[in-house]
Design a protein around this motif. Structure first.
Motif: not given
Length: 288
Positions: A15-36
């Motif tokens: 994402v914009e040239g850097r590695v980004a992560a998102r959760s696939t479980t729980g309340r945060a599912a599908g939401r991009q995390l602020k850091s790895l």
């Protein structure tokens, strides 16, 4: 870029040239995390994306460098080639809104698109989008453009932001009445640097080649190769050094007299000398 599975409960992407992560479980599912998350930092897929990101950065820099070379060398570029590379985002960033000239040397336009059929869409200086199909185009150096101030003003009105410095590139016009036997310019000589290494490092960081005691840049001007060179001191010299004279040499290494230096070679040589001089050590209270 698609999101890829990485570890249990996570997906990663660039994402914009850097590695980004998102959760696939729980309340945060599908939401991009602020850091790895810590669990992903050494994951093989994360390492693979990091290496891909580094390659993309190098590719983008290479594309921009090639477009810059076309521009400072006034080389004709096949329209078919532009059409072939245009779908690549890195090439498109480097080429979009660059000023091009086709069959009519007086018709300048800003490149907006290149189709698979080899047709170029440009915005001309009347503000109209027109289609061109020349066999080749040139990306003119700004010093060669007539009414450059008007072109810059029009580009500002259009909100043009070029990926390669062209329209707003600093230029120097060669003065009239230069002595026929003169081969050096000393306008930017005498800039003090703590060491020769620091001056050489500045030249390299600005994209210039360091060879022996000189910082150099090559230009193809009026159909012939010319190399501008600024003396930066003997290699391995550790004491304080100063910028020296600017000179030009032909393809055989012979000094070119100032009246014979072409307009692009003159402008690019002076641009290099000024950029090196700008990094000099300023004595307090002198402003020099």
């Amino acid at each position: 870029m698609a999101w890829l599975a990485a570890g249990e409960g996570y997906e990663i992407s660039l994402v914009e040239g850097r590695v980004a992560a998102r959760s696939t479980t729980g309340r945060a599912a599908g939401r991009q995390l602020k850091s790895l998350p810590k669990a992903l930092r050494e994951h093989p897929e994360v390492d693979r994306l990091r290496r891909l990101s580094e390659w993309l950065d190098r590719h983008a820099a290479a594309c921009a460098a090639q477009v810059d070379t076309w521009m400072v060398s006034s080389l004709p570029v096949p329209t078919e080639l532009l059409a072939r590379v245009w779908p690549d985002e890195a090439w498109q960033r480097a080429l979009r809104d660059v000023a091009v000239v086709g069959d009519d040397p007086d018709e300048v336009g800003f490149l907006r698109d290149a189709t698979e059929s080899g047709e170029l869409k440009v915005v001309n200086l009347d503000g109209e989008t027109v289609r061109l199909s020349p066999r080749t185009v040139t990306l003119p150096h700004p010093v060669l453009l007539p009414d450059l101030d008007d072109v810059r003003e029009f580009a500002a009105e259009l909100g043009i932001a070029q990926g390669v410095e062209q329209i707003h590139r600093a230029t120097w016009q060669k003065p009239d009445g230069l002595a026929g036997n003169a081969t050096e310019v000393r306008d930017y000589a005498g800039g003090k640097f703590p060491t020769r290494f620091s001056l050489a490092a500045r030249a390299t960081s600005l994209g210039y080649r360091v060879s022996g005691g000189y910082a150099t840049c090559k230009v193809r001007d009026s159909g012939r190769g010319t190399e501008a060179a600024v003396w930066i001191g003997e290699p391995y010299y550790e004491d304080e050094t100063t910028t020296g004279a600017l000179s030009w040499h032909d393809e055989n290494g012979r000094a070119v007299s100032l009246p014979d230096v072409g307009p692009v070679a003159w402008s690019e040589g002076m641009r290099m000398a000024a950029a090196l001089y700008a990094g000099r050590k300023i004595e307090e209270g002198t402003g020099a």
